[in-house]
Design a protein around this motif. Sequence first.
Motif, PDB file in Angstrom:
ATOM      1  N   VAL A  98       0.835  -1.195   0.000  1.00 34.40           N
ATOM      2  CA  VAL A  98       0.000   0.000   0.000  1.00 34.40           C
ATOM      3  C   VAL A  98       0.871   1.246   0.000  1.00 34.40           C
ATOM      4  CG1 VAL A  98      -1.724   1.337   1.273  1.00 34.40           C
ATOM      5  CG2 VAL A  98      -1.906  -1.157   1.162  1.00 34.40           C
ATOM      6  N   VAL A  99       0.619   2.126  -0.950  1.00 33.85           N
ATOM      7  CA  VAL A  99       1.235   3.448  -0.982  1.00 33.85           C
ATOM      8  C   VAL A  99       0.240   4.429  -0.375  1.00 33.85           C
ATOM      9  CG1 VAL A  99       2.176   5.294  -2.426  1.00 33.85           C
ATOM     10  CG2 VAL A  99       2.527   2.890  -3.068  1.00 33.85           C
ATOM     11  N   LEU A 100       0.664   5.132   0.652  1.00 32.21           N
ATOM     12  CA  LEU A 100      -0.161   6.202   1.221  1.00 32.21           C
ATOM     13  C   LEU A 100       0.334   7.506   0.615  1.00 32.21           C
ATOM     14  CD1 LEU A 100      -2.311   7.232   3.180  1.00 32.21           C
ATOM     15  CD2 LEU A 100      -0.528   7.345   4.938  1.00 32.21           C
ATOM     16  N   ALA A 101      -0.444   8.067  -0.297  1.00 30.17           N
ATOM     17  CA  ALA A 101       0.013   9.174  -1.127  1.00 30.17           C
ATOM     18  C   ALA A 101      -0.565  10.500  -0.668  1.00 30.17           C
ATOM     19  CB  ALA A 101      -0.374   8.929  -2.589  1.00 30.17           C
ATOM     20  N   GLY A 102       0.325  11.451  -0.381  1.00 27.35           N
ATOM     21  CA  GLY A 102      -0.083  12.791   0.008  1.00 27.35           C
ATOM     22  C   GLY A 102       0.516  13.839  -0.896  1.00 27.35           C
ATOM     23  N   ALA A 103       0.189  15.085  -0.613  1.00 28.32           N
ATOM     24  CA  ALA A 103       0.626  16.175  -1.478  1.00 28.32           C
ATOM     25  C   ALA A 103       2.121  16.410  -1.396  1.00 28.32           C
ATOM     26  CB  ALA A 103      -0.125  17.451  -1.111  1.00 28.32           C
ATOM     27  N   GLY A 104       2.675  16.396  -0.182  1.00 28.07           N
ATOM     28  CA  GLY A 104       4.075  16.764   0.028  1.00 28.07           C
ATOM     29  C   GLY A 104       4.204  18.228   0.362  1.00 28.07           C
ATOM     30  N   SER A 105       5.210  18.543   1.168  1.00 28.92           N
ATOM     31  CA  SER A 105       5.383  19.918   1.642  1.00 28.92           C
ATOM     32  C   SER A 105       6.856  20.195   1.891  1.00 28.92           C
ATOM     33  CB  SER A 105       4.591  20.118   2.945  1.00 28.92           C
ATOM     34  OG  SER A 105       4.901  21.357   3.540  1.00 28.92           O
ATOM     35  N   SER A 106       7.235  21.465   1.800  1.00 28.26           N
ATOM     36  CA  SER A 106       8.589  21.869   2.194  1.00 28.26           C
ATOM     37  C   SER A 106       8.724  21.911   3.709  1.00 28.26           C
ATOM     38  CB  SER A 106       8.918  23.245   1.602  1.00 28.26           C
ATOM     39  OG  SER A 106       7.966  24.208   2.046  1.00 28.26           O
ATOM     40  N   HIS A 107       7.596  21.796   4.414  1.00 22.52           N
ATOM     41  CA  HIS A 107       7.580  21.779   5.878  1.00 22.52           C
ATOM     42  C   HIS A 107       7.675  20.325   6.324  1.00 22.52           C
ATOM     43  CE1 HIS A 107       6.815  23.288   9.869  1.00 22.52           C
ATOM     44  NE2 HIS A 107       5.709  22.595  10.006  1.00 22.52           N
ATOM     45  N   ALA A 108       8.864  19.913   6.767  1.00 28.92           N
ATOM     46  CA  ALA A 108       9.133  18.499   7.040  1.00 28.92           C
ATOM     47  C   ALA A 108       8.156  17.862   8.023  1.00 28.92           C
ATOM     48  CB  ALA A 108      10.568  18.330   7.533  1.00 28.92           C
ATOM     49  N   PRO A 109       7.725  18.541   9.099  1.00 28.30           N
ATOM     50  CA  PRO A 109       6.784  17.887  10.018  1.00 28.30           C
ATOM     51  C   PRO A 109       5.473  17.464   9.349  1.00 28.30           C
ATOM     52  CG  PRO A 109       7.815  19.762  11.101  1.00 28.30           C
ATOM     53  CD  PRO A 109       8.226  19.820   9.651  1.00 28.30           C
ATOM     54  N   ALA A 110       5.028  18.192   8.332  1.00 27.44           N
ATOM     55  CA  ALA A 110       3.801  17.799   7.638  1.00 27.44           C
ATOM     56  C   ALA A 110       3.988  16.472   6.916  1.00 27.44           C
ATOM     57  CB  ALA A 110       3.377  18.887   6.658  1.00 27.44           C
ATOM     58  N   ASN A 111       5.146  16.282   6.292  1.00 27.95           N
ATOM     59  CA  ASN A 111       5.440  15.007   5.641  1.00 27.95           C
ATOM     60  C   ASN A 111       5.608  13.892   6.669  1.00 27.95           C
ATOM     61  OD1 ASN A 111       5.585  16.471   3.183  1.00 27.95           O
ATOM     62  ND2 ASN A 111       7.720  16.952   3.588  1.00 27.95           N
ATOM     63  N   ALA A 112       6.231  14.230   7.793  1.00 30.08           N
ATOM     64  CA  ALA A 112       6.445  13.224   8.834  1.00 30.08           C
ATOM     65  C   ALA A 112       5.133  12.706   9.385  1.00 30.08           C
ATOM     66  CB  ALA A 112       7.299  13.817   9.954  1.00 30.08           C
ATOM     67  N   ALA A 113       4.117  13.559   9.442  1.00 33.09           N
ATOM     68  CA  ALA A 113       2.819  13.131   9.943  1.00 33.09           C
ATOM     69  C   ALA A 113       2.190  12.084   9.021  1.00 33.09           C
ATOM     70  CB  ALA A 113       1.890  14.334  10.091  1.00 33.09           C
ATOM     71  N   VAL A 114       2.354  12.247   7.709  1.00 27.84           N
ATOM     72  CA  VAL A 114       1.847  11.248   6.763  1.00 27.84           C
ATOM     73  C   VAL A 114       2.634   9.951   6.896  1.00 27.84           C
ATOM     74  CG1 VAL A 114       1.385  10.752   4.333  1.00 27.84           C
ATOM     75  CG2 VAL A 114       1.138  13.087   5.187  1.00 27.84           C
ATOM     76  N   ALA A 115       3.953  10.077   7.014  1.00 28.28           N
ATOM     77  CA  ALA A 115       4.783   8.883   7.175  1.00 28.28           C
ATOM     78  C   ALA A 115       4.421   8.124   8.445  1.00 28.28           C
ATOM     79  CB  ALA A 115       6.257   9.277   7.187  1.00 28.28           C
ATOM     80  N   ALA A 116       4.056   8.848   9.500  1.00 25.66           N
ATOM     81  CA  ALA A 116       3.670   8.193  10.752  1.00 25.66           C
ATOM     82  C   ALA A 116       2.402   7.373  10.573  1.00 25.66           C
ATOM     83  CB  ALA A 116       3.478   9.241  11.848  1.00 25.66           C
ATOM     84  N   VAL A 117       1.463   7.861   9.783  1.00 23.95           N
ATOM     85  CA  VAL A 117       0.259   7.075   9.484  1.00 23.95           C
ATOM     86  C   VAL A 117       0.656   5.783   8.781  1.00 23.95           C
ATOM     87  CG1 VAL A 117      -1.897   7.014   8.178  1.00 23.95           C
ATOM     88  CG2 VAL A 117      -1.230   9.110   9.376  1.00 23.95           C
ATOM     89  N   GLY A 118       1.550   5.889   7.801  1.00 22.54           N
ATOM     90  CA  GLY A 118       2.009   4.701   7.092  1.00 22.54           C
ATOM     91  C   GLY A 118       2.649   3.684   8.022  1.00 22.54           C
ATOM     92  N   ARG A 119       3.435   4.159   8.983  1.00 21.84           N
ATOM     93  CA  ARG A 119       4.069   3.236   9.923  1.00 21.84           C
ATOM     94  C   ARG A 119       3.028   2.551  10.812  1.00 21.84           C
ATOM     95  NH1 ARG A 119       7.845   7.450  10.136  1.00 21.84           N
ATOM     96  NH2 ARG A 119       6.976   8.252  12.086  1.00 21.84           N
ATOM     97  N   ARG A 120       2.019   3.294  11.230  1.00 21.78           N
ATOM     98  CA  ARG A 120       0.962   2.668  12.042  1.00 21.78           C
ATOM     99  C   ARG A 120       0.237   1.589  11.247  1.00 21.78           C
ATOM    100  NH1 ARG A 120       0.478   7.917  14.111  1.00 21.78           N
ATOM    101  NH2 ARG A 120      -1.185   8.541  12.670  1.00 21.78           N
ATOM    102  N   TRP A 121      -0.053   1.896   9.977  1.00 18.27           N
ATOM    103  CA  TRP A 121      -0.713   0.892   9.153  1.00 18.27           C
ATOM    104  C   TRP A 121       0.170  -0.341   8.980  1.00 18.27           C
ATOM    105  CZ3 TRP A 121      -3.435   3.662   4.431  1.00 18.27           C
ATOM    106  CH2 TRP A 121      -4.460   4.494   4.935  1.00 18.27           C
ATOM    107  N   ALA A 122       1.452  -0.113   8.736  1.00 17.45           N
ATOM    108  CA  ALA A 122       2.371  -1.234   8.514  1.00 17.45           C
ATOM    109  C   ALA A 122       2.454  -2.119   9.747  1.00 17.45           C
ATOM    110  CB  ALA A 122       3.753  -0.706   8.138  1.00 17.45           C
ATOM    111  N   ALA A 123       2.415  -1.501  10.931  1.00 20.61           N
ATOM    112  CA  ALA A 123       2.511  -2.270  12.168  1.00 20.61           C
ATOM    113  C   ALA A 123       1.238  -3.049  12.461  1.00 20.61           C
ATOM    114  CB  ALA A 123       2.827  -1.329  13.333  1.00 20.61           C
ATOM    115  N   GLY A 124       0.092  -2.537  12.021  1.00 22.98           N
ATOM    116  CA  GLY A 124      -1.175  -3.154  12.388  1.00 22.98           C
ATOM    117  C   GLY A 124      -1.786  -4.053  11.336  1.00 22.98           C
ATOM    118  N   ALA A 125      -1.352  -3.910  10.091  1.00 22.31           N
ATOM    119  CA  ALA A 125      -1.967  -4.674   8.996  1.00 22.31           C
ATOM    120  C   ALA A 125      -1.101  -5.888   8.658  1.00 22.31           C
ATOM    121  CB  ALA A 125      -2.138  -3.790   7.765  1.00 22.31           C
ATOM    122  N   GLY A 126      -1.709  -6.834   7.955  1.00 24.62           N
ATOM    123  CA  GLY A 126      -0.975  -8.009   7.525  1.00 24.62           C
ATOM    124  C   GLY A 126      -0.460  -7.904   6.109  1.00 24.62           C
ATOM    125  N   TRP A 127      -0.365  -6.685   5.587  1.00 25.03           N
ATOM    126  CA  TRP A 127       0.075  -6.481   4.210  1.00 25.03           C
ATOM    127  C   TRP A 127       1.566  -6.747   4.048  1.00 25.03           C
ATOM    128  CZ3 TRP A 127      -2.412  -1.064   4.811  1.00 25.03           C
ATOM    129  CH2 TRP A 127      -3.805  -1.182   4.781  1.00 25.03           C
TER     130      TRP A 127
END
Length: 250
Positions: free
Chosen positions: A131-160
């Motif tokens: 699964v690719v979790l696709a967002g807009a992207g930003s020059s503000h690194a914390p905004a990108n990190a928040a999307v990446a954190a969602v991806g990590r939660r999904w990876a930890a909880g799903a059987g994908w």
Amino acid sequence: MTPPLVAVAHGSRDPRSAAMVSRLLDVVRALRPGLDVRAAFLDLSAPRLADVLTAVHGDGHREAVVVPLLLGNAFHARVDVPGAVAEVRTRCPRLEVRVADVLGPDPRLESAALRRLVEAGVDLRDRDLGVVLAGAGSSHAPANAAVAAVGRRWAAGAGWAGVRAAFAAAADPDVPTAIAGLRAAGARRIAVASWFLAPGLLPDRIAAQALAAAPGAVLAAPLGDDPEVAELVLHRHAETLVSCPQPQYA
């Protein structure tokens, strides 16, 4: 009287974007009948935020709550929204404008994104799925990190087979790179989850890149008018009224 809710989206030249915002706010109104809910945009679409707030004042209101329809705390939330509100405070100094937090992060957004995947035909138990979790992207690194954190939660909880965050612009990785990483991790099928509120140029770019890198990839729709997104808009309005002190009028 409860202050009006002025929902402000980024805006787009793509008419599908404003149409989706309109549908989302219809759901908000259905959940909270009687609340004055108005749409506004920062750019590229009308009406603009400053004009809507001026109209709110013209209708006799002394207060308004601006709810940014933004998924992360990036440039538009940190610069554009405060700038438009400052303009209104000059025009209408007796209008008390409170600004809510952006929509993300919030578990309701994650639930909506997963629901869109299911609606697109994804089996959430598929162990061969990347699964690719696709967002807009930003020059503000914390905004990108928040999307990446969602991806990590999904990876930890799903059987994908895996989950990778990817971005349309201004940040890495891009979608082809994320798909390549998922393939290397053993994914045999690819799905793209949307971290966008509405259709537009960047979601279309994500879709084109995904299909070029993985023909047959499943593409989920933007979060849009999902009921939990509407609930979150109302929650941001309500929590702002609680957290900001009641203004005192002469």
